[in-house]
Design an enzyme around this catalytic site. Structure first.
Site, short mmCIF file in Angstrom:
data_model
loop_
_atom_site.label_atom_id
_atom_site.label_comp_id
_atom_site.label_asym_id
_atom_site.label_seq_id
_atom_site.Cartn_x
_atom_site.Cartn_y
_atom_site.Cartn_z
N LYS A 77 -0.19 -47.50 35.94
CA LYS A 77 -1.08 -48.16 36.97
C LYS A 77 -3.27 -47.25 38.01
CE LYS A 77 1.65 -43.56 39.62
NZ LYS A 77 1.80 -43.33 38.13
N ARG A 128 4.88 -40.47 46.81
CA ARG A 128 6.38 -40.45 44.92
C ARG A 128 7.15 -39.51 45.69
NH1 ARG A 128 1.73 -37.81 40.40
NH2 ARG A 128 1.34 -40.43 40.17
N ARG A 133 -2.98 -40.27 24.88
CA ARG A 133 -4.05 -40.83 25.79
C ARG A 133 -5.00 -39.84 25.94
NH1 ARG A 133 -2.18 -41.92 32.21
NH2 ARG A 133 -1.86 -39.80 31.97
N ARG A 160 -4.91 -34.73 28.27
CA ARG A 160 -5.17 -33.93 29.60
C ARG A 160 -3.75 -32.55 28.97
NH1 ARG A 160 -3.97 -38.21 34.51
NH2 ARG A 160 -1.90 -37.09 34.18
N ARG A 177 7.55 -35.27 33.47
CA ARG A 177 6.96 -35.82 34.01
C ARG A 177 7.71 -37.09 34.89
NH1 ARG A 177 1.25 -36.72 32.36
NH2 ARG A 177 0.99 -38.50 34.08
P1 AMP Z 1 -1.02 -38.70 37.75
O1 AMP Z 1 -3.03 -38.48 37.21
O2 AMP Z 1 -0.92 -39.52 38.75
O3 AMP Z 1 -0.25 -38.53 36.67
O4 AMP Z 1 -1.07 -36.90 38.42
C1 AMP Z 1 -1.11 -35.73 38.17
C2 AMP Z 1 0.21 -34.38 38.20
O5 AMP Z 1 -0.78 -33.97 39.65
C3 AMP Z 1 1.18 -34.87 39.09
O6 AMP Z 1 2.39 -34.96 37.63
C4 AMP Z 1 1.57 -34.28 40.28
O7 AMP Z 1 1.78 -32.72 39.39
C5 AMP Z 1 0.43 -34.16 40.69
N1 AMP Z 1 0.68 -34.84 42.08
C6 AMP Z 1 -0.19 -35.76 42.06
N2 AMP Z 1 0.04 -36.25 43.37
C7 AMP Z 1 1.09 -36.54 43.74
C8 AMP Z 1 2.30 -36.71 44.48
N3 AMP Z 1 1.61 -37.73 45.18
N4 AMP Z 1 3.35 -35.70 45.09
C9 AMP Z 1 3.48 -34.72 44.35
N5 AMP Z 1 2.65 -34.03 42.82
C10 AMP Z 1 1.36 -35.42 42.80
#
Ligand code: AMP
Length: 224
Positions: free
Chosen positions: A17, A94, A133, A168, A179
């Site tokens: 995404k 989320r 990644r 990361r 996750r």
């Molecule tokens: P992502 O880069 O989208 O994989 O997000 C990395 C991390 O940021 C996630 O594993 C969460 O710890 C935090 N995070 C990002 N978006 C949200 C959200 N909408 N609600 C809660 N945690 C979030």
């Protein structure tokens, strides 16, 4: 008057995404609001939000709802003040409380949700994609590689700008599993939530990223 485009990119970590949201937002010239990136920036800048979020993010847990609800509220209010064409939300909402808060905010700002693009891929593929990644350390580049499907030409160097690549902390296999657990427990119920509102479109995320991109573009064009 042209219609505004307010889209949510939805899917498990590793579904693609982020990659697709970035491409579509630059193609349509719409702001890309990526909560994961905003939180990572806050961690680097050691803001209060960053300090509160850091241990959650690094262990693969979702941060608390109120933190992201406030963050998005602030962003959308600022956006709505400017010459407004719409936005692409990536990684938000989320959880059900986040989706409810977004629904209220849309009502308050007089916005309409155009579509939720649900990118799907099987779990074994997601773990493989996440743990292989690598990302360019140059913030202005940010190119994304995959050690299996999109290797850099020189080991650990970005093809585009030559900077080093990094992994990361939450892309290690252990954090990736956490996750996905969080996704299955807290985020997956949103699929039903938006499907019942007739707002969800499924996209097959196992295909080649260019095919996925073209499919999404066709879908978004059909909403214009
Ligand atoms: P992502 O880069 O989208 O994989 O997000 C990395 C991390 O940021 C996630 O594993 C969460 O710890 C935090 N995070 C990002 N978006 C949200 C959200 N909408 N609600 C809660 N945690 C979030």
């Amino acid at each position: 008057m042209k219609k505004e485009i307010n889209i949510i990119f939805f899917g498990a970590p590793g579904a693609g995404k982020g990659t697709q949201a970035k491409k579509i937002s630059s193609k349509l010239n719409l702001p890309h609001i990526d909560t994961g990136n905003l939180i990572r920036e806050a961690i680097i800048n050691k803001t209060e939000l960053g300090q509160r979020a850091q241990s959650f993010v690094e262990s693969g847990k979702l941060v608390t709802d109120q933190l992201v609800i406030d963050l998005i509220r602030e962003k959308l209010i600022v956006l709505k003040d400017r010459h407004y064409k719409g936005f692409i939300l990536d990684g938000y909402p989320r959880t059900i409380p986040q989706a409810n808060a977004l629904g209220s905010l849309f009502g308050e700002l007089n916005l309409e949700l155009t579509n939720v693009i649900n990118i799907q891929a099987p779990e074994d593929m997601l773990v493989k994609r996440l743990s292989s990644r690598r990302i360019c350390t140059n913030k202005n580049c940010g190119a994304i590689y995959n050690l299996i499907t999109k290797k850099p030409m020189t080991e650990n160097k970005c093809d585009l700008c030559g900077s080093n690549l990094y992994q990361r902390k939450d892309d290690t296999e252990e954090a990736a599993h956490e996750r996905l657990n969080e996704y299955n427990n807290k985020t997956a119920p949103l699929e039903k939530y938006y499907r019942e509102k007739d707002k969800l479109t499924d996209i097959d995320g196992t295909k080649d990223p260019n095919n996925v991109y073209n499919e999404i573009l066709r879908l978004v064009d059909s909403h214009k």
